[in-house]
Write a protein that holds these residues in place. Structure first.
Motif, short mmCIF file in Angstrom:
data_model
loop_
_atom_site.label_atom_id
_atom_site.label_comp_id
_atom_site.label_asym_id
_atom_site.label_seq_id
_atom_site.Cartn_x
_atom_site.Cartn_y
_atom_site.Cartn_z
N ARG A 39 0.84 -1.21 0.00
CA ARG A 39 0.00 0.00 0.00
C ARG A 39 0.87 1.25 0.00
O ARG A 39 0.61 2.22 -0.71
CB ARG A 39 -0.90 0.02 1.24
CG ARG A 39 -2.07 -0.95 1.19
CD ARG A 39 -3.12 -0.60 2.24
NE ARG A 39 -2.64 -0.56 3.63
CZ ARG A 39 -2.45 -1.63 4.40
NH1 ARG A 39 -2.70 -2.85 3.93
NH2 ARG A 39 -2.00 -1.50 5.63
N MET A 40 1.92 1.20 0.82
CA MET A 40 2.80 2.37 0.92
C MET A 40 3.41 2.71 -0.43
O MET A 40 3.44 3.89 -0.83
CB MET A 40 3.91 2.09 1.95
CG MET A 40 4.83 3.27 2.19
SD MET A 40 6.26 2.81 3.20
CE MET A 40 7.34 2.09 1.94
N PHE A 45 3.07 4.42 8.10
CA PHE A 45 3.94 3.29 7.76
C PHE A 45 5.33 3.39 8.40
O PHE A 45 5.99 2.39 8.63
CB PHE A 45 4.13 3.21 6.24
CG PHE A 45 2.86 3.11 5.47
CD1 PHE A 45 2.18 1.90 5.40
CD2 PHE A 45 2.33 4.21 4.81
CE1 PHE A 45 0.99 1.80 4.69
CE2 PHE A 45 1.15 4.12 4.09
CZ PHE A 45 0.47 2.92 4.04
N ALA A 46 5.78 4.61 8.65
CA ALA A 46 7.18 4.78 9.06
C ALA A 46 7.33 6.04 9.91
O ALA A 46 6.52 6.96 9.82
CB ALA A 46 8.08 4.88 7.82
N ARG A 47 8.35 6.04 10.72
CA ARG A 47 8.70 7.20 11.55
C ARG A 47 9.93 7.89 10.98
O ARG A 47 10.87 7.19 10.55
CB ARG A 47 9.12 6.72 12.96
CG ARG A 47 8.04 6.55 13.98
CD ARG A 47 8.67 6.10 15.28
NE ARG A 47 9.46 4.88 15.11
CZ ARG A 47 8.96 3.66 15.23
NH1 ARG A 47 7.71 3.49 15.55
NH2 ARG A 47 9.74 2.59 15.04
N PRO A 48 9.99 9.21 11.01
CA PRO A 48 11.21 9.89 10.57
C PRO A 48 12.41 9.43 11.40
O PRO A 48 12.30 9.26 12.62
CB PRO A 48 10.92 11.37 10.84
CG PRO A 48 9.44 11.48 10.85
CD PRO A 48 8.93 10.17 11.41
N ARG A 49 13.52 9.20 10.75
CA ARG A 49 14.75 8.82 11.46
C ARG A 49 15.73 9.98 11.46
O ARG A 49 16.24 10.38 12.47
CB ARG A 49 15.36 7.59 10.80
CG ARG A 49 16.62 7.07 11.49
CD ARG A 49 17.14 5.83 10.77
NE ARG A 49 18.47 5.44 11.22
CZ ARG A 49 18.69 4.58 12.21
NH1 ARG A 49 17.68 4.04 12.88
NH2 ARG A 49 19.93 4.25 12.54
N TRP A 50 16.02 10.53 10.30
CA TRP A 50 16.83 11.75 10.21
C TRP A 50 16.48 12.44 8.91
O TRP A 50 15.86 11.87 8.02
CB TRP A 50 18.33 11.46 10.31
CG TRP A 50 18.89 10.41 9.40
CD1 TRP A 50 19.27 9.15 9.77
CD2 TRP A 50 19.14 10.50 7.97
NE1 TRP A 50 19.72 8.45 8.66
CE2 TRP A 50 19.67 9.25 7.55
CE3 TRP A 50 18.98 11.50 7.03
CZ2 TRP A 50 20.03 9.00 6.23
CZ3 TRP A 50 19.33 11.25 5.70
CH2 TRP A 50 19.86 10.00 5.32
N ARG A 51 16.86 13.71 8.82
CA ARG A 51 16.69 14.46 7.58
C ARG A 51 17.86 15.42 7.42
O ARG A 51 18.36 15.97 8.38
CB ARG A 51 15.35 15.19 7.54
CG ARG A 51 14.81 15.64 8.89
CD ARG A 51 13.29 15.75 8.82
NE ARG A 51 12.74 14.47 8.37
CZ ARG A 51 11.50 14.29 7.91
NH1 ARG A 51 10.69 15.31 7.82
NH2 ARG A 51 11.09 13.11 7.54
N GLN A 52 18.29 15.58 6.20
CA GLN A 52 19.43 16.46 5.93
C GLN A 52 19.08 17.33 4.72
O GLN A 52 18.53 16.85 3.75
CB GLN A 52 20.67 15.63 5.64
CG GLN A 52 21.00 14.65 6.76
CD GLN A 52 22.37 13.99 6.59
OE1 GLN A 52 23.39 14.67 6.52
NE2 GLN A 52 22.40 12.68 6.54
#
Lengths: 416, 416
Positions: A104-105, A206-213
């Motif tokens: 689905r994602m 579906f998912a959690r943020p882990r990091w962003r740059q």
């Protein structure tokens, strides 16, 4: 680092825009960059509002409406023209995101990507006006090994996981690993911000943020043609880079049939390389040039006369008038150089500067990081004059999924 | 908020570029924007590197070399074309920075600004190549009351200090106050990053960094002419704004002779306004339009038919077919509106999005924040439908110093 960028002579941004893309293979071809018509009901405000007349003569068309097609054998965002603004968004899958949920994602992601990159907002987009000016938005999706485990596809390739440890790495600052990666880039920061928000929202279950740059490079329209982008150390960064038109490009970069569901994709290594700019600035110019092996002014190798240009091949055997190596034995370009042509990587890096830390989001694409990026980085980790001013503080490897065509679903091969 | 931007019809960026700047007063005039020649010894790489031919036909000149003059009655960066990238850098003076030291600091700043904005790197610049592409770099300097105390100039004006408390403010998140402010903006993020680093380094012995904020707006060249920039809520933001050509602009914005050493300067209010985009997205379109009082599509006021455009004046007396106010009584534009023309402010805001928080760097310029910004904000603080989704989390007021001419020192009037 400073093995960066995609600024090789064969891929100047403007030449792509004007139909010079013939050699770039199946991912996109002539006419791939289209001006967007005002088809969106809410987009009236995008037309000139009257009372302002354009001066006559040569005026560039606004590029906000330009579209980079997302369909093709490969995903957009790898060899397509780099955006001036880029965000890398990494996520961790939620425990409950099983194979069905991943299916689905990927269907949702496919719709979002098709909509956002074409400037026609996805149905669920609450701000369609912000989507209407994509400015060559590209959204590229990568996965970590956990996605392969959950869809019970073939085992993950050896290279899909943490890289071997390098002695100078100082990881663990919050920019390592991840299960899912979105690379969002465009020539306009507002387009990137809007797309990132939409995608974030649609991925939330579906998912959690882990990091962003966040990264940046020279603005579109600011550049002088034919010159590689400079990094924050002032270096022309990425002069030597395979070109998509090169005969061996596909075998260096695109995953082959042996990669099963990943064939047509590629392996991304993303390293967050912090620069110690305060101390770098204190080194005199000759010292900095010796550390790199190139002149800061024009990027010419120290083995050639000043002004010979960045694309003059470095002659590592050349001696100076004192009989010393013209390019010092520990200079960055000598240590990065390999005589094995299979050891090359396709670099595409950006600067970052979050106000407290600055450096390079070093990105490279290849078939196998273990045989391409790793040997290069081993040599640099061992000895490189530049090491005094650069530290790798983040590291991640993702399998960039194969491209998809209209009617197909991104990631569909994982479920085949 | 959403009282933003400078996108009024009289100051389209392109018209400035092409000589339409005649009405803009003494700060800059026709011919103010110059292409930079290749005068810098190290700038050879800025010329096309050969092997790449420009396609014939209309092609925009790269704007990286364009220069915005820093000299004039007013500092650049207030009414000059806004840069696509902006940084606000606030500092605290060191204890030992006395009047003499401040004199030295302003002389150093003057040289840095003259050099960096003209594309000719200051002598001390270790990376002159990064300075060679200013892309209309503007550096604007403001001061807090502490600078005036230390130079023993006239007492600080009443408005130069923390604003009155507003009930909905949630300050103290690290973006308040400061003794010294640099506003660094350009159409290229690399130019901004380089300038910020140079300035930071040269200020280090005089002041400590207090906070820094990065903002962005639509990229240069991406825009449709005549349309105001959108904020991250999707609104055309800043439609109603005094224009530098207006008869009363000077009396609204520029400090007069009664301001002594600050005459020719202006008062900046900078508010960091966090947006709750997740919940904003959940509101339906009519609900969002009622909150603002304008249509999201084209910015037209709800008192006029759709498509009438953002510059149609709002009619606050208009009723809909049910006899209700067409623009709701608590709509943002109604609450922000004043019937007192002296209560206007010159807005020039940018978006921010640092990955965890997004919103607006609301900036406005005026003669007296206490009689211009404050009454507007009091009304909004009291009642504004938008308040559910916006929170002011940072606040600072600075006196932007008067302009300076070639041979003069920025801030010289403080020592006269």
């Amino acid at each position: 680092m400073t093995r960066t960028d995609d600024g090789h002579p064969g891929l100047a941004r403007r030449s792509l825009l004007t139909g010079g893309a013939a050699g770039l293979g199946a991912a996109f071809g002539t006419g791939a960059l289209l001006g967007l018509g005002g088809g969106l009901a809410g987009a009236r405000a995008l037309q000139p509002a009257g009372g302002e007349t354009e001066p006559s003569g040569c005026e560039a068309e606004p590029f906000g409406g330009e579209v980079l097609p997302c369909h093709g054998a490969h995903q957009a965002g790898v060899v397509t023209p780099p955006g001036a603004n880029i965000r890398y968004l990494a996520y961790e899958l939620r425990d409950e995101t099983d194979a069905d949920a991943l299916g689905r994602m990927f269907r949702i992601l496919t719709g979002d990507i098709e909509g956002l990159t074409s400037g026609v907002a996805p149905l669920a987009d609450p701000e369609p006006e912000l989507a209407a000016r994509p400015a060559r938005l590209a959204i590229t999706v990568g996965i970590g090994p956990e996605v392969l485990r959950r869809v019970a596809a073939d085992p993950a390739p050896d290279w899909l996981g943490p890289l071997p440890v390098f002695s100078r790495d100082r990881l663990g600052t919050g920019y390592d690993g991840g299960d899912l990666l979105l690379v969002v880039q465009a020539d306009d920061a507002t387009a990137v911000a809007h797309a990132a928000r939409m995608l974030d929202r649609d991925l939330a279950s579906f998912a959690r943020p882990r990091w962003r740059q966040h990264g940046f490079r020279q603005a579109r329209g600011a550049e002088s043609e034919g010159t590689t982008t400079r990094n924050l150390m002032g270096q022309l960064d990425g002069t030597v880079n395979p070109a998509p038109a090169d005969e061996d490009f596909a075998s260096l970069v695109w995953l082959g049939e042996e990669s099963g569901p990943l064939a047509g994709g590629t392996a991304l290594v993303l390293r967050r390389i912090r620069m110690e700019l305060d101390t770098w600035d204190q080194v005199d110019r000759p010292g900095r040039e010796q550390s790199v092996g190139r002149r800061l002014s024009d990027g010419s190798p120290l083995s050639s006369p000043p002004g010979s240009g960045e694309h003059t091949p470095a002659d590592f055997a050349a001696r100076d008038e004192l009989g010393l190596s013209a390019i010092p034995v520990a200079a960055h370009i000598r240590r990065a150089h390999s005589s094995n042509p299979a050891e090359r990587i396709f670099r595409r890096s950006d600067n970052y500067d979050d106000g407290t830390e600055a450096g390079l989001l070093f990105a490279c694409y290849q078939r196998d990081p273990l045989t391409q990026f790793v040997p290069i980085q081993r040599r640099l980790d061992e000895v490189d004059l530049l090491n005094e001013w650069v530290t790798h503080v983040g590291s991640a490897v993702f399998a960039i999924l194969p491209g998809f065509r209209a009617g197909e679903t991104l990631g569909g091969s994982l479920f085949a």
